[in-house]
Design an enzyme around this catalytic site. Structure first.
Site, PDB file in Angstrom:
ATOM      1  N   TYR A  51      12.211   6.830  -0.743  1.00  0.00           N
ATOM      2  CA  TYR A  51      12.198   5.765  -1.948  1.00  0.00           C
ATOM      3  C   TYR A  51      13.513   6.375  -2.776  1.00  0.00           C
ATOM      4  O   TYR A  51      13.697   7.751  -2.786  1.00  0.00           O
ATOM      5  CB  TYR A  51      10.915   5.862  -2.692  1.00  0.00           C
ATOM      6  N   HIS A 120       4.923   7.924   7.893  1.00  0.00           N
ATOM      7  CA  HIS A 120       5.339   6.667   7.241  1.00  0.00           C
ATOM      8  C   HIS A 120       5.069   5.472   8.169  1.00  0.00           C
ATOM      9  O   HIS A 120       4.616   4.612   7.823  1.00  0.00           O
ATOM     10  CB  HIS A 120       6.429   6.723   6.623  1.00  0.00           C
ATOM     11  N   SER A 199       1.063  -2.306  -2.379  1.00  0.00           N
ATOM     12  CA  SER A 199       1.040  -3.687  -2.867  1.00  0.00           C
ATOM     13  C   SER A 199      -0.391  -4.300  -3.194  1.00  0.00           C
ATOM     14  O   SER A 199      -0.631  -5.377  -2.408  1.00  0.00           O
ATOM     15  CB  SER A 199       1.790  -4.395  -1.946  1.00  0.00           C
ATOM     16  N   PHE A 205       2.385 -11.098  -7.069  1.00  0.00           N
ATOM     17  CA  PHE A 205       2.085 -12.376  -7.273  1.00  0.00           C
ATOM     18  C   PHE A 205       0.487 -12.600  -8.043  1.00  0.00           C
ATOM     19  O   PHE A 205       0.479 -13.474  -8.694  1.00  0.00           O
ATOM     20  CB  PHE A 205       1.877 -13.146  -5.687  1.00  0.00           C
TER      21      PHE A 205
END
Length: 317
Positions: A51, A120, A199, A205
């Site tokens: 990241y 990961h 998420s 959204f």
């Protein structure tokens, strides 16, 4: 004190909601957001070696940000990071790579041990038993405390857990993305392994803040995802509008309702919503005060059943 949860059966205890730092820029505002989250009772902070500067060919940028923010309060925080995503070589999980990666992350974070260390992505070329054997050695050496996997299928989780207890599996999970319910979540509940959803608000959204495609900045990576494009976007906005109405009836925000639903799916589930803003952290924590009745859960299921989101999770990037 903020509500706590225990992902896994190995003794790790964290705040019921964590903070994902992937999209945070490396600046003083991000430091203040991280420190402010800690002041509010958040103890679980999630990053990865890729990241921050991955696209520039450098690893560790986001880890350095997190380490700087938590430097004076290390013992108050649970720091989770990840290894195993490379530039053009596919996922890695061989012993040499792991040993190099953990030392690099410890250096970037400026700490002596990592609380929760995830692979990961699973390396198809290295048996998971070999990967877990190396991670188990790192636990014995005191470099890491707990072991995690990210986006791992159910059979890999079983094999890994047989070598050394897995504390948590991280994967995408929200009302928008419920694939984990098919095979992975039942195995985690059976084995007593925590689930850490990333998420958890459908990449924003489900917050109700995105009304049209143009609301996304021109450089926003979400523009590349099918769910944010064309007819998919229009269909998804319609579903979110129904979700907003239910949130209003409950006296909470759509984000709080979405997180409350996720928290209701199991006691060992610890979502890590990502945000750059402290006021969003505060809003998300309000989900811990939202009590969902059986009728509420049934209505949420009616509005947003499994597979409701139009479009695939990922597209060509």
């Amino acid at each position: 004190m903020l509500q706590r949860r225990k992902p896994g059966n190995e003794g790790l205890e964290v705040s019921a909601l964590g903070l994902g730092t992937m999209m945070m820029p490396d600046n003083d505002d991000s430091v203040l957001t991280i420190q402010g989250a800690l002041d509010l009772g958040v103890t679980m902070f999630d990053t990865a070696d890729l990241y921050g500067e991955f696209m520039l060919g450098r690893f560790g940028g986001n880890e350095k940000l997190l380490g700087r923010a938590l430097k004076s309060r290390r013992e108050e925080a649970i720091i989770a990071t990840k290894f195993g995503v490379t530039h053009g070589q596919g996922p890695k999980g061989d012993p040499a790579y792991i040993k190099k990666s953990v030392d690099a992350s410890l250096y970037s974070l400026g700490i002596d041990y990592i609380d929760l260390y995830y692979q990961h992505r699973v390396d198809p070329n290295t048996p998971i038993e070999e990967t877990l054997g190396t991670l188990a050695d790192l636990v014995q050496q005191g470099k890491i405390r707990y072991i995690g996997l990210s986006e791992a299928p159910a059979d890999i989780v079983r094999r890994a857990h047989a070598v050394h207890p897995i504390t948590a599996v991280q994967t995408e999970y929200s009302l928008w993305s419920r694939e984990v319910e098919d095979e992975v979540l039942p195995v985690l509940k059976e084995l007593g392994i925590g689930l850490v959803p990333y998420s958890p608000l459908g990449r924003g959204f489900l917050t109700g803040q995105i009304k049209k495609f143009e609301d996304l900045p021109e450089d926003d990576y979400r523009r590349l995802f099918p769910r944010f494009q064309g007819d998919n976007f229009l269909k998804n906005v319609e579903v979110v509008s129904l979700f907003e109405k239910l949130a209003a009836q409950k006296g909470c925000t759509p984000a709080q309702l979405g997180l409350a639903w996720l928290l209701s799916q199991g006691e060992q589930i610890v979502p890590i919503p990502g945000t750059k803003q402290l006021d969003r952290v505060q809003e998300n924590l309000g989900a811990l005060q939202v009590a969902l009745t059986t009728d509420d859960l049934a209505e949420i299921e009616r509005i947003s059943p499994k597979g409701v989101a139009a479009g695939n999770r990922f597209g060509a990037i």
